[in-house]
Design an enzyme around this catalytic site. Structure first.
Site, PDB file in Angstrom:
ATOM      1  N   ASP A   7      51.053  32.775  73.235  1.00  0.00           N
ATOM      2  CA  ASP A   7      50.282  31.664  72.690  1.00  0.00           C
ATOM      3  C   ASP A   7      49.899  30.742  73.845  1.00  0.00           C
ATOM      4  OD1 ASP A   7      49.090  29.693  71.202  1.00  0.00           O
ATOM      5  OD2 ASP A   7      50.854  29.252  69.972  1.00  0.00           O
ATOM      6  N   ARG A  65      44.087  32.570  69.710  1.00  0.00           N
ATOM      7  CA  ARG A  65      44.241  34.022  69.850  1.00  0.00           C
ATOM      8  C   ARG A  65      43.481  34.829  68.806  1.00  0.00           C
ATOM      9  NH1 ARG A  65      50.612  33.999  69.781  1.00  0.00           N
ATOM     10  NH2 ARG A  65      50.064  32.301  68.369  1.00  0.00           N
ATOM     11  N   CYS A  89      46.826  34.591  63.790  1.00  0.00           N
ATOM     12  CA  CYS A  89      47.718  33.873  64.698  1.00  0.00           C
ATOM     13  C   CYS A  89      48.231  32.647  63.957  1.00  0.00           C
ATOM     14  CB  CYS A  89      47.035  33.529  66.020  1.00  0.00           C
ATOM     15  SG  CYS A  89      45.748  32.277  65.948  1.00  0.00           S
TER      16      CYS A  89
END
Length: 181
Positions: A142, A36, A30
């Site tokens: 996100d 994440r 990420c």
């Protein structure tokens, strides 16, 4: 990505998986490697361990902030809800070496995938998580600096995608696994 291509990808992964002597290595990527990709790494390792799969996950970020190397607080909390502890994680910057040391690289967004292909234009093992799991090009949201509810939604998206990938691997490998018993 078409379903035919996705199935081809999964069959290719399975061929590597069943022939490999060592563990299969999956890298999740990420942006900062604090949300994440960390959730994906720890969930993937948890799932692999509970299903006795020879898969090990790692994670990295395309733009790691060395001043903020620890996991985001809400990420820690939503993973604790699943009894998964990510508090000891320290962010790491992705590199060509990390990419090349991975059998499969899964990014959270198309933009991150493009960034990795700039690092290693010859890499053939880089896909988005959704691309590998469902064949879609939808990014994983996100949750950074958003509510815990958004973190829960992001965690659930990540887990659902990993479950689909791993279930495909388990289903395809059942004849091989039965032959080994």
């Amino acid at each position: 990505m078409s379903n035919k291509f996705r199935l081809g990808l999964i069959f290719t992964l399975m061929a590597t998986y069943t022939l490999a002597v060592a563990e299969e290595k999956i890298l999740f990527v990420c942006t900062g490697n604090t949300g994440r990709s960390v959730m994906a790494e720890y969930y993937a390792n948890y799932y692999a361990q509970t299903k006795h799969l020879d898969i090990i996950a790692n994670s990295a970020g395309v733009d790691v902030d060395p001043k903020s190397p620890k996991s985001e607080q809400f990420a820690i909390e939503v993973m604790a809800q699943q009894s998964i502890n990510i508090t000891d994680h320290t962010a790491q910057q992705v590199s060509r070496g990390i990419i090349n040391n991975s059998d499969l690289v899964l990014t959270m967004t198309e933009k991150q995938k493009e960034a990795l292909l700039k690092i290693d234009p010859n890499a053939k093992n880089i896909y988005t998580l959704n691309e590998c799991s469902t064949g879609s090009s939808v990014d994983i949201e996100d949750a950074y600096e958003k509510s815990i509810t958004v973190y829960e939604k992001t965690r659930d998206q990540i887990e659902a995608n990993i479950n689909k990938i791993y279930l495909s691997l388990i289903h395809i490998s059942e004849p091989t696994r039965q032959a080994e018993i």
